[in-house]
Design an enzyme around this catalytic site. Sequence first.
Site, PDB file in Angstrom:
ATOM      1  N   TYR A  12      32.492  40.894 -25.193  1.00 56.64           N
ATOM      2  CA  TYR A  12      32.542  41.853 -23.982  1.00 56.64           C
ATOM      3  C   TYR A  12      31.616  43.221 -24.081  1.00 56.64           C
ATOM      4  O   TYR A  12      30.908  43.254 -23.094  1.00 56.64           O
ATOM      5  CB  TYR A  12      34.055  42.023 -23.911  1.00 56.64           C
ATOM      6  N   ALA A  74      30.185  42.540 -33.949  1.00 57.24           N
ATOM      7  CA  ALA A  74      31.033  41.372 -34.509  1.00 57.24           C
ATOM      8  C   ALA A  74      32.617  41.523 -35.297  1.00 57.24           C
ATOM      9  O   ALA A  74      32.280  41.811 -36.359  1.00 57.24           O
ATOM     10  CB  ALA A  74      30.303  40.432 -35.227  1.00 57.24           C
ATOM     11  N   TYR A 141      44.272  44.768 -38.198  1.00 56.73           N
ATOM     12  CA  TYR A 141      43.221  44.930 -37.464  1.00 56.73           C
ATOM     13  C   TYR A 141      42.543  46.369 -37.735  1.00 56.73           C
ATOM     14  O   TYR A 141      41.366  46.523 -37.870  1.00 56.73           O
ATOM     15  CB  TYR A 141      43.438  44.591 -35.952  1.00 56.73           C
TER      16      TYR A 141
END
Length: 351
Positions: A12, A74, A141
């Site tokens: 995105y 990435a 994350y």
Amino acid sequence: MTNILIPGGAGYIGSHCIRELQKAGYNCIVYDNFSEGHLKAVQGFEVVEGDLLDTGKLIETIKKYNISGVIHFAAFALVGVSMREPLEYYQNNITGTISLLEAMKQTGVKNIVFSSTCATYGENVSVPITEETLQNPCNPYGESKLAVEWLLECADTAYGIKSVSLRYFNAAGAETDGSIGEDHLLETHLIPLVLREALNVERKMFSTIDFESADSGHGYKNEKKLHVFGVDYPTPDGSCIRDYIHVLDLADAHVRALKYLEENGETTQLNLGTGIGVSVLEIINAAREVTGIDINYNIGDRRPGDPPELVASAEKAKKVLGWVPQRSNIKTIITDAWNWHKANPKGYDDR
Ligand code: UDP
């Protein structure tokens, strides 16, 4: 022509960024394994299909294209999934970046712009969040992204690799002509979900299909009802507040960060946000105004791990890069995102 390697360039934010880089005179080599990225989003660009963990292929690509800098997108980026699959997140986001840095070290590439996140700050923060705010991530994350920030500091000290870590707040919006936009395999973000609900309402008005009970065999994305995750937060309307930043403003910041490094800038970390907070209910109201559709929603429970308010101080990015968001007014963001969703109700339709 300066050649820039773009791991994750088919995703995105990466796909919007390569267009801004091209306008600024750079030649982008997209390096992507297409686990999340879309080939349709990188049409007309040089593309190498490869994995970040494949150091050999990275080295080969850097040499083949005489790469002089890297912009690294990435990564896996879903908080909820990271709680269930921490090993995958650590492996992909940290080990993947180690592989990339190893390739840079071996080939002598010295500049890297890295996609970091406000998720590195964690839950209990007071706003506005500055770069000095203590980083205390509360999920794998955010932890994986913070670990990479540390790694980049070490890579500077040890190998002279200079970096800018860009801590994104809530990325949203799409290219102004609606040609590319946001399409995740698993969509969890508020604005796309709100706009898909708008599409569902519109479709129901002109269709005989019972979308509530129909299974997803007809291929449209996300027919589930929109839920607001909690209206009992200590905010003016009770829903969570976030700092939404247009993806094209993010793209502009990447171009500036690359130029900053090319002009011998020091390794640094920068927040990318507007400094303006918008609540979940305000987003839904703005989307109703932009689309002219009465978007329905239910009030649901709080989503675990959601802080009440995340708003950036964007002063440092302004000072260091001269970066001032241009398209991040919430209605502009939603208008651009709506043009994309309306024109592409099935996203890129390539799964
Ligand atoms: N949110 C919501 N319903 C949804 C998705 C998100 O109420 O279906 C809320 C979420 O709780 C948060 C805000 O919208 O307060 C932004 O969430 P998003 O997942 O877009 O980004 P995050 O802030 O988690 O990175």
